[in-house]
Design a protein around this motif. Structure first.
Motif, PDB file in Angstrom:
ATOM      1  N   PHE A  49      65.082 -19.845  53.722  1.00 49.56           N
ATOM      2  CA  PHE A  49      64.463 -19.815  55.046  1.00 49.56           C
ATOM      3  C   PHE A  49      65.485 -19.773  56.189  1.00 49.56           C
ATOM      4  O   PHE A  49      65.144 -20.053  57.338  1.00 49.56           O
ATOM      5  N   ALA A  50      66.702 -19.405  55.879  1.00 48.74           N
ATOM      6  CA  ALA A  50      67.741 -19.278  56.914  1.00 48.74           C
ATOM      7  C   ALA A  50      67.401 -18.135  57.867  1.00 48.74           C
ATOM      8  O   ALA A  50      66.810 -17.130  57.471  1.00 48.74           O
ATOM      9  N   GLY A  51      67.752 -18.315  59.133  1.00 49.77           N
ATOM     10  CA  GLY A  51      67.576 -17.256  60.106  1.00 49.77           C
ATOM     11  C   GLY A  51      66.161 -17.086  60.623  1.00 49.77           C
ATOM     12  O   GLY A  51      65.831 -16.061  61.220  1.00 49.77           O
ATOM     13  N   MET A  52      65.307 -18.102  60.440  1.00 52.86           N
ATOM     14  CA  MET A  52      63.927 -18.007  60.920  1.00 52.86           C
ATOM     15  C   MET A  52      63.741 -18.657  62.284  1.00 52.86           C
ATOM     16  O   MET A  52      62.617 -18.764  62.774  1.00 52.86           O
ATOM     17  N   GLY A  53      64.816 -19.122  62.884  1.00 55.00           N
ATOM     18  CA  GLY A  53      64.698 -19.664  64.225  1.00 55.00           C
ATOM     19  C   GLY A  53      64.933 -21.160  64.311  1.00 55.00           C
ATOM     20  O   GLY A  53      65.076 -21.860  63.307  1.00 55.00           O
ATOM     21  N   GLU A  54      64.960 -21.657  65.538  1.00 54.89           N
ATOM     22  CA  GLU A  54      65.342 -23.039  65.819  1.00 54.89           C
ATOM     23  C   GLU A  54      64.374 -24.050  65.225  1.00 54.89           C
ATOM     24  O   GLU A  54      64.791 -25.089  64.697  1.00 54.89           O
ATOM     25  N   ILE A  55      63.076 -23.788  65.302  1.00 51.92           N
ATOM     26  CA  ILE A  55      62.088 -24.742  64.771  1.00 51.92           C
ATOM     27  C   ILE A  55      62.296 -24.924  63.276  1.00 51.92           C
ATOM     28  O   ILE A  55      62.305 -26.051  62.760  1.00 51.92           O
ATOM     29  N   VAL A  56      62.479 -23.820  62.571  1.00 49.55           N
ATOM     30  CA  VAL A  56      62.689 -23.887  61.127  1.00 49.55           C
ATOM     31  C   VAL A  56      63.988 -24.617  60.806  1.00 49.55           C
ATOM     32  O   VAL A  56      64.031 -25.470  59.898  1.00 49.55           O
ATOM     33  N   ASP A  57      65.043 -24.321  61.536  1.00 50.21           N
ATOM     34  CA  ASP A  57      66.327 -24.990  61.303  1.00 50.21           C
ATOM     35  C   ASP A  57      66.199 -26.504  61.473  1.00 50.21           C
ATOM     36  O   ASP A  57      66.772 -27.280  60.696  1.00 50.21           O
ATOM     37  N   THR A  58      65.450 -26.936  62.488  1.00 48.87           N
ATOM     38  CA  THR A  58      65.236 -28.364  62.720  1.00 48.87           C
ATOM     39  C   THR A  58      64.517 -29.009  61.539  1.00 48.87           C
ATOM     40  O   THR A  58      64.877 -30.103  61.092  1.00 48.87           O
ATOM     41  N   CYS A  59      63.513 -28.332  61.026  1.00 51.14           N
ATOM     42  CA  CYS A  59      62.750 -28.868  59.887  1.00 51.14           C
ATOM     43  C   CYS A  59      63.582 -28.879  58.609  1.00 51.14           C
ATOM     44  O   CYS A  59      63.495 -29.816  57.805  1.00 51.14           O
ATOM     45  N   LEU A  60      64.396 -27.854  58.411  1.00 52.23           N
ATOM     46  CA  LEU A  60      65.253 -27.799  57.226  1.00 52.23           C
ATOM     47  C   LEU A  60      66.270 -28.929  57.243  1.00 52.23           C
ATOM     48  O   LEU A  60      66.582 -29.525  56.208  1.00 52.23           O
ATOM     49  N   ALA A  61      66.767 -29.270  58.441  1.00 46.83           N
ATOM     50  CA  ALA A  61      67.741 -30.358  58.553  1.00 46.83           C
ATOM     51  C   ALA A  61      67.130 -31.699  58.186  1.00 46.83           C
ATOM     52  O   ALA A  61      67.840 -32.615  57.750  1.00 46.83           O
ATOM     53  N   ALA A  62      65.808 -31.818  58.335  1.00 48.98           N
ATOM     54  CA  ALA A  62      65.110 -33.080  58.033  1.00 48.98           C
ATOM     55  C   ALA A  62      64.570 -33.130  56.613  1.00 48.98           C
ATOM     56  O   ALA A  62      63.909 -34.107  56.239  1.00 48.98           O
ATOM     57  N   MET A  63      64.858 -32.107  55.817  1.00 49.39           N
ATOM     58  CA  MET A  63      64.351 -32.081  54.447  1.00 49.39           C
ATOM     59  C   MET A  63      64.972 -33.194  53.604  1.00 49.39           C
ATOM     60  O   MET A  63      66.174 -33.442  53.688  1.00 49.39           O
ATOM     61  N   PRO A  64      64.182 -33.888  52.787  1.00 47.36           N
ATOM     62  CA  PRO A  64      64.733 -34.934  51.923  1.00 47.36           C
ATOM     63  C   PRO A  64      65.763 -34.389  50.942  1.00 47.36           C
ATOM     64  O   PRO A  64      65.752 -33.194  50.594  1.00 47.36           O
ATOM     65  N   ASP A  65      66.648 -35.259  50.480  1.00 47.56           N
ATOM     66  CA  ASP A  65      67.683 -34.867  49.531  1.00 47.56           C
ATOM     67  C   ASP A  65      67.082 -34.531  48.169  1.00 47.56           C
ATOM     68  O   ASP A  65      65.932 -34.846  47.865  1.00 47.56           O
ATOM     69  N   ASP A  66      67.909 -33.918  47.337  1.00 43.69           N
ATOM     70  CA  ASP A  66      67.449 -33.438  46.036  1.00 43.69           C
ATOM     71  C   ASP A  66      66.928 -34.540  45.116  1.00 43.69           C
ATOM     72  O   ASP A  66      66.116 -34.281  44.225  1.00 43.69           O
ATOM     73  N   ASP A  67      67.405 -35.780  45.293  1.00 45.32           N
ATOM     74  CA  ASP A  67      66.972 -36.848  44.395  1.00 45.32           C
ATOM     75  C   ASP A  67      65.616 -37.434  44.770  1.00 45.32           C
ATOM     76  O   ASP A  67      65.082 -38.287  44.063  1.00 45.32           O
ATOM     77  N   GLU A  68      65.045 -36.967  45.894  1.00 41.14           N
ATOM     78  CA  GLU A  68      63.702 -37.389  46.274  1.00 41.14           C
ATOM     79  C   GLU A  68      62.698 -36.337  45.816  1.00 41.14           C
ATOM     80  O   GLU A  68      62.930 -35.140  45.952  1.00 41.14           O
ATOM     81  N   SER A  69      61.565 -36.805  45.306  1.00 33.32           N
ATOM     82  CA  SER A  69      60.537 -35.877  44.839  1.00 33.32           C
ATOM     83  C   SER A  69      59.807 -35.247  46.017  1.00 33.32           C
ATOM     84  O   SER A  69      59.430 -35.934  46.971  1.00 33.32           O
ATOM     85  N   LEU A  70      59.634 -33.940  45.975  1.00 38.60           N
ATOM     86  CA  LEU A  70      58.833 -33.225  46.967  1.00 38.60           C
ATOM     87  C   LEU A  70      57.630 -32.608  46.262  1.00 38.60           C
ATOM     88  O   LEU A  70      57.703 -32.226  45.088  1.00 38.60           O
ATOM     89  N   PHE A  71      56.537 -32.481  47.006  1.00 39.98           N
ATOM     90  CA  PHE A  71      55.346 -31.855  46.443  1.00 39.98           C
ATOM     91  C   PHE A  71      55.474 -30.334  46.550  1.00 39.98           C
ATOM     92  O   PHE A  71      55.791 -29.801  47.618  1.00 39.98           O
ATOM     93  N   PHE A  72      55.229 -29.640  45.431  1.00 42.71           N
ATOM     94  CA  PHE A  72      55.212 -28.181  45.433  1.00 42.71           C
ATOM     95  C   PHE A  72      53.764 -27.734  45.265  1.00 42.71           C
ATOM     96  O   PHE A  72      53.113 -28.069  44.274  1.00 42.71           O
ATOM     97  N   TRP A  73      53.281 -26.960  46.209  1.00 37.16           N
ATOM     98  CA  TRP A  73      51.872 -26.581  46.283  1.00 37.16           C
ATOM     99  C   TRP A  73      51.728 -25.104  45.926  1.00 37.16           C
ATOM    100  O   TRP A  73      52.123 -24.224  46.687  1.00 37.16           O
ATOM    101  N   LYS A  74      51.159 -24.821  44.755  1.00 36.02           N
ATOM    102  CA  LYS A  74      50.872 -23.441  44.375  1.00 36.02           C
ATOM    103  C   LYS A  74      49.556 -23.017  45.017  1.00 36.02           C
ATOM    104  O   LYS A  74      48.575 -23.754  44.989  1.00 36.02           O
ATOM    105  N   LEU A  75      49.538 -21.837  45.609  1.00 38.32           N
ATOM    106  CA  LEU A  75      48.394 -21.400  46.402  1.00 38.32           C
ATOM    107  C   LEU A  75      47.426 -20.571  45.562  1.00 38.32           C
ATOM    108  O   LEU A  75      47.628 -19.373  45.340  1.00 38.32           O
ATOM    109  N   SER A  76      46.390 -21.247  45.099  1.00 38.67           N
ATOM    110  CA  SER A  76      45.329 -20.620  44.325  1.00 38.67           C
ATOM    111  C   SER A  76      43.998 -21.207  44.771  1.00 38.67           C
ATOM    112  O   SER A  76      43.950 -22.304  45.339  1.00 38.67           O
TER     113      SER A  76
END
Length: 379
Positions: A236-263
């Protein structure tokens, strides 16, 4: 009337609260141990939340929400494509209110009072005999009901056992969900970046802004663990300032994130004998139109209405009226959510550019025709 509701989600709990108000105390079973992991962000249209007026829960709900006043679409590089004011809808029918699913679940739970709600409980089998349904529960016990309502979600066990396997609609896209600080992103605005082979949405609530970072499910995009953060940031690089701000706040790899498949899924039948489907169990929704929860609450209101005007002898006829009132309306809005998915989730840069140019000329009502029309139709 002895009613079993399978699933204590938004549809099931709305139905239980409405039935309780009408003097019918259902039994509600939920396979989860509690509501600690009740979900993420959601937007609720007046189609759904007007049900809360009748339960005397609306004022509390509205006080805990953020009103979505604008819906903004940006392109693959973060440039604004279109900003729609929600005023044309909110001034006439009511605002789109943004909350978290746990907020709504907690509120509905408070409206259940002494309703028989059993956590850590599922069912093993259903057996219809004449005017009764015998249900074997996960603890080995058996109970008999006049009606069983399958409100157990997209992957409904009730639907599978009673109606067989139903076709799923797969977008072949999925995405990661996490939270960011509300003050770091636009407030009172849903912002979506419709990219080429990537989608990034930011949805403010009072508890923070929910982020959805989606792309085609391929390679290692959906993998947890080491390297996840780097892969997502690269995607998601290069999508603008809002995206960059959200990417910077993403939890580290050792934290579980929810992955949502769209069906989503659509059941050919909703009622058989004394078993009926409600909410996502009947017709699941992609999150693209933010309409699934509203449809579930509206369906719960219609089902409660029909059940309040019958007795056990004519129960099956009441269920047929519920299906007649709801099935076409729900499937039309489901079609709109699928149409929006085709607009949002595009891989080709050329096609995405053409889409962006065309979007500039869309009104909010044109973007989701059946949904806009539904505001002014009786149920």
């Amino acid at each position: 009337m002895r009613i079993l509701i399978v699933g204590a989600g938004i549809g099931g709990m709305t139905l239980a609260a409405l039935l309780k108000q009408r003097g019918i105390k259902p039994t509600l079973i939920e396979r989860a141990p509690n509501f600690d992991h009740a979900g993420y962000m959601l937007g609720l249209w007046p189609l759904g939340y007007r049900v809360l007026h009748g339960l005397s829960l609306y004022e509390q709900f509205a006080a805990e929400c953020i009103e979505c006043k604008h819906y903004e679409v940006r392109d693959n590089h973060g440039e604004i494509v279109k900003n729609w004011s929600m005023g044309s809808i909110s001034n006439r029918f009511g605002a789109n209110l943004s909350c978290t699913r746990p907020q709504l679940i907690k509120l509905l739970h408070a409206g259940l009072g002494d309703t028989d709600l059993r956590f850590n409980t599922s069912f093993e089998s259903l057996q219809q005999e004449g005017e009764e349904v015998e249900v074997t529960l996960s603890d080995g016990s058996s109970e008999t009901f006049d009606l069983v309502v399958g409100a157990d979600g997209l992957h409904s066990k009730v639907r599978t056992l009673v109606f067989g396997e139903q076709p799923y609609y797969h977008t072949d896209w999925g995405g990661w969900v996490w939270w960011v600080d509300l003050n770091s992103v636009p407030q009172e605005t849903f912002v979506e970046h419709w990219g080429a082979g990537r989608f990034f949405g930011v949805y403010p609530t009072r508890d923070g802004a929910g982020v959805y970072a989606g792309a085609p499910v391929m390679g290692e995009f959906d993998q947890q663990g080491a390297g996840r953060r780097e892969r997502i940031c690269e995607q998601f690089a290069g999508m603008g300032e809002i995206v960059d701000t959200c990417l910077a706040a993403m939890p580290d790899d050792d934290e579980s994130l929810f992955f949502w498949k769209l069906s989503d899924v659509r059941s050919k039948e909703w009622a058989h004998g004394r078993v009926v489907l409600l909410g996502d169990a009947a017709a699941g929704f992609l999150p693209t139109a933010g309409i699934g929860a509203s449809m579930a609450m509206e369906s719960a209101a219609v089902l409660a209405d029909e059940l309040s005007r019958t007795n056990t002898r004519f129960l099956e006829h009441a269920l047929s009226l519920y299906v007649k009132r709801r099935k076409h309306r729900v499937e039309s809005t489901q079609n709109d959510s699928r149409h929006l998915a085709k607009m949002m989730f595009i891989k080709s840069a050329t096609v995405a550019h053409i889409r962006d140019v065309a979007t500039k000329f869309y009104s909010l009502e044109q973007l989701a025709g059946s949904i806009a029309k539904a505001f002014d139709e009786p149920i």
